[in-house]
Design a protein around this motif. Structure first.
Motif, mmCIF file in Angstrom:
data_model
loop_
_atom_site.group_PDB
_atom_site.id
_atom_site.type_symbol
_atom_site.label_atom_id
_atom_site.label_comp_id
_atom_site.label_asym_id
_atom_site.label_seq_id
_atom_site.Cartn_x
_atom_site.Cartn_y
_atom_site.Cartn_z
ATOM 1 N N ILE A 467 -73.392 -15.885 -34.984
ATOM 2 C CA ILE A 467 -73.229 -16.948 -34.108
ATOM 3 C C ILE A 467 -74.363 -17.435 -33.549
ATOM 4 C CG2 ILE A 467 -72.101 -17.486 -31.973
ATOM 5 C CD1 ILE A 467 -70.474 -14.870 -32.415
ATOM 6 N N GLU A 468 -74.479 -18.869 -33.479
ATOM 7 C CA GLU A 468 -75.646 -19.380 -33.128
ATOM 8 C C GLU A 468 -75.085 -20.696 -32.310
ATOM 9 O OE1 GLU A 468 -79.802 -21.719 -34.754
ATOM 10 O OE2 GLU A 468 -78.582 -20.581 -36.051
ATOM 11 N N GLU A 469 -75.854 -20.901 -31.001
ATOM 12 C CA GLU A 469 -75.435 -21.855 -30.288
ATOM 13 C C GLU A 469 -76.770 -22.501 -29.606
ATOM 14 O OE1 GLU A 469 -71.269 -19.907 -28.133
ATOM 15 O OE2 GLU A 469 -73.328 -19.360 -27.491
ATOM 16 N N ALA A 474 -73.608 -24.307 -26.011
ATOM 17 C CA ALA A 474 -73.874 -23.226 -25.174
ATOM 18 C C ALA A 474 -72.970 -23.283 -24.050
ATOM 19 C CB ALA A 474 -75.431 -23.137 -24.922
ATOM 20 N N TYR A 475 -72.647 -24.378 -23.568
ATOM 21 C CA TYR A 475 -71.780 -24.456 -22.402
ATOM 22 C C TYR A 475 -70.131 -24.315 -22.535
ATOM 23 C CZ TYR A 475 -76.075 -26.438 -20.505
ATOM 24 O OH TYR A 475 -77.513 -26.657 -20.449
ATOM 25 N N ALA A 494 -80.190 -22.877 -23.356
ATOM 26 C CA ALA A 494 -80.085 -24.406 -23.555
ATOM 27 C C ALA A 494 -80.555 -25.458 -22.698
ATOM 28 C CB ALA A 494 -78.336 -24.709 -23.601
ATOM 29 N N SER A 495 -80.637 -24.937 -21.203
ATOM 30 C CA SER A 495 -81.104 -26.239 -20.397
ATOM 31 C C SER A 495 -82.423 -25.962 -20.054
ATOM 32 C CB SER A 495 -80.235 -26.116 -19.214
ATOM 33 O OG SER A 495 -80.499 -24.710 -18.584
ATOM 34 N N LEU A 497 -84.923 -23.724 -21.589
ATOM 35 C CA LEU A 497 -86.031 -23.483 -22.698
ATOM 36 C C LEU A 497 -85.767 -24.352 -23.753
ATOM 37 C CD1 LEU A 497 -85.621 -19.659 -22.959
ATOM 38 C CD2 LEU A 497 -87.266 -20.823 -21.617
ATOM 39 N N ASN A 498 -84.760 -25.276 -23.630
ATOM 40 C CA ASN A 498 -84.874 -26.298 -24.759
ATOM 41 C C ASN A 498 -84.563 -25.934 -26.126
ATOM 42 O OD1 ASN A 498 -85.344 -28.213 -22.697
ATOM 43 N ND2 ASN A 498 -87.485 -27.782 -23.226
ATOM 44 N N GLY A 499 -83.673 -24.752 -26.145
ATOM 45 C CA GLY A 499 -83.757 -24.048 -27.547
ATOM 46 C C GLY A 499 -82.333 -23.726 -27.875
ATOM 47 N N SER A 500 -82.414 -22.449 -28.757
ATOM 48 C CA SER A 500 -80.980 -21.878 -29.440
ATOM 49 C C SER A 500 -81.012 -20.476 -29.279
ATOM 50 C CB SER A 500 -80.932 -22.560 -30.887
ATOM 51 O OG SER A 500 -81.995 -22.039 -31.532
#
Length: 522
Positions: A467-469, A474-475, A494-495, A497-500
């Motif tokens: 599972i990748e978000e 992510a929300y 998501a908010s 770290l600007n990542g996944s």
């Protein structure tokens, strides 16, 4: 500007020659400012030397057929005569003929130069740089030819100073290897203030800026004809201390730097002893002294230091307040009757303690960066212990995080804390096992810093398929299958770290959680 290493290698310089040329280019602005001239450094190109001369280049003065310009400096006291960059330019035929003679005879020559500049007729001096009997390079000193006029005294003194320095440079006596290299800001320049001293430290000449500086220090008389050490000592009160080497600087005896503070005025000094070659060796006959009023600069530095100290104190107080909140949550959890309420308060206590550790790290440094490796070594093991007291959990930490900006350190510490706690509580589920944390920094295709963090356990496994978000996914709405910790993790990744984030099963058993964070600041 700095020398190109490939040019230095092509010139086949001897021991110490490279270091001396670097010193020269660090100080030749003084010559350009006092001579009111542009200066160009030329190095021989050995690819164009005859074979016999190439073999003997290290033993005797060679006779190069070609030179490459390796450096240039423009004066800051007058306009430049070169409006184009002279580095890597070819030498004109007339100038090359003179340069070759200078290289061979090791004597300074002058010529009226109409080739080097397209717009001006220049008076060009060709100066051989001689070390240990060898010519290693050539300086050309370019000034604009004017009509007949009577130069003012300050210009005459400056030209004399330049000639004194040029003669020392010619025989490799200046710059000196023993001269201290100042790292503090505010080193004096010719335009800031210049004095000339005799061998006894008596002032022969003081530029107008020097007179203004000493007037601000409290001296209103004439500097010329007086001993600078005595004047400066009388200006300082008994409670104002100065470095013990300052008299040697103010008398021009040593090539050092010094600084004084009289009341609210701070002045830096730099001494350049002038030496001439005699039968007894290099003999000092005077000195040049550069000085600069750095009061405003030091005031700003003090303000920055005060602000840094204030910021560190704020982080320290925030850390103390968060630890107090954590302690209050611990006390409150002990009074809870239900297990769910007690567990919720303990989780909140752990999250607050994690944020407190980041502020503690920030309170100990001068920058807003956190040594995340030092912080996570404590936090990682502590998070595993607090998640399941009494359970035997092994922790392994691989890779390095490096220094991270505080805006990434806090959310990343919280994310790692939640995932480790989740791995212990649900992945290992009361069993003995190992939790592994791995960090890897890399660059993306857009040349941005990316941090990849992987947290693995060898427990029963939490997911059946990957599972990748990231971003808005992510929300997603919580349908009751996950706790508050995983919601915090998805939101922060998501908010902040600007990542996944990616969950996937691990072979032969367990779960691996991979976080990719982009560390680019806006």
């Amino acid at each position: 500007m700095s020398l190109n290493d490939s040019k230095l290698h092509a010139a086949s310089l001897g021991p110490g020659d490279t270091e001396w040329l670097h010193l020269l280019m660090g100080d030749w602005q003084i010559i350009a400012d006092t001579a009111h001239a542009d200066i160009v450094l030329w190095l021989p190109d050995e690819k164009n030397l005859p074979d016999s001369e190439h073999l003997s280049a290290m033993r005797a003065p060679a006779f190069p057929r070609h030179f490459t310009s390796a450096g240039q400096v423009r004066p800051s006291t007058v306009h430049t005569v070169f409006y184009r960059d002279m580095v890597d330019q070819e030498m004109g035929e007339k100038l090359l003929e003179v340069v070759q003679q200078v290289w061979r005879h090791q004597k300074t020559e002058y010529l009226d130069d109409t080739e080097t500049s397209d717009e001006l007729i220049l008076r060009t001096g060709v100066l051989p740089l001689v070390r240990h009997g060898r010519t290693i390079a050539v300086l050309t000193i370019h000034t604009e030819l004017f009509g007949l006029r009577r130069p003012p005294r300050i210009e005459t003194v400056y030209k004399t100073v330049a000639e004194d320095l040029i003669q020392m440079v010619k025989r490799g006596a200046w710059p000196e290897f023993s001269a201290s290299v100042g790292t503090s800001r505010g080193n004096p320049r010719v335009s800031d203030g210049l004095l000339t001293l005799d061998s006894e430290g008596i002032v022969n000449f003081a530029s107008p800026n020097v007179s203004s500086i000493y007037k601000r220090l409290g001296f209103s008389g004439e500097l010329e004809g007086k001993q600078l050490v005595e004047i400066t000592r009388n200006l300082m009160s008994q409670d104002e201390t100065a470095d013990e080497t300052l008299p040697l600087v103010l008398s021009g005896r040593m090539p050092w730097r010094g600084e004084i503070k009289v009341r609210n005025t701070s002045v830096t000094f730099r001494a350049i002893p002038l030496r001439q070659e005699t039968s007894l060796g290099e003999e000092r006959y005077g000195a040049i002294l550069l000085c600069r009023d750095v009061s405003e600069l030091r005031r700003r530095e003090l303000e920055l230091m005060t602000k840094d100290a204030t910021i560190r104190e704020i982080h320290h107080r925030v850390k103390n307040n968060l630890q107090t909140v954590s302690a209050l949550l611990r006390l409150q959890s002990r009074r809870m009757k239900t297990g769910e309420a007690k567990q919720g308060l303990e989780q909140a206590m752990r999250r607050v303690a994690t944020i407190a550790m980041v502020h503690e790290a920030l309170s100990q440094g001068l920058t807003q960066n956190v040594d995340f490796d030092e912080l996570i070594q404590r936090q990682f093991h502590l998070a595993a212990e607090l998640a399941s007291p009494g359970q035997h959990i092994r922790t392994e930490l691989n890779g390095t995080f490096g220094e991270l900006p505080s805006q990434f350190a806090t959310p990343l510490a919280l994310v790692i804390n939640e995932i480790v706690a989740n791995a212990v509580e649900h992945g290992l589920d009361g069993e003995t096992g190992t939790v592994t944390l791995t960090a890897l920094q890399s660059l993306t295709a857009q040349n941005e810093r990316q941090l990849t963090v992987t947290i693995c356990d060898d427990g029963c496994g939490m997911v059946k398929y990957p599972i990748e978000e990231a971003g808005t996914s992510a929300y997603r709405e919580n349908k009751g299958r996950e706790g508050l910790g995983m919601q915090i993790v998805r939101t922060l990744v998501a908010s902040e770290l600007n990542g996944s984030i990616r969950w996937e099963p691990r072979q032969p058993r367990g779960t691996a959680v991979t976080i990719r964070a982009h560390l680019t600041t806006n």
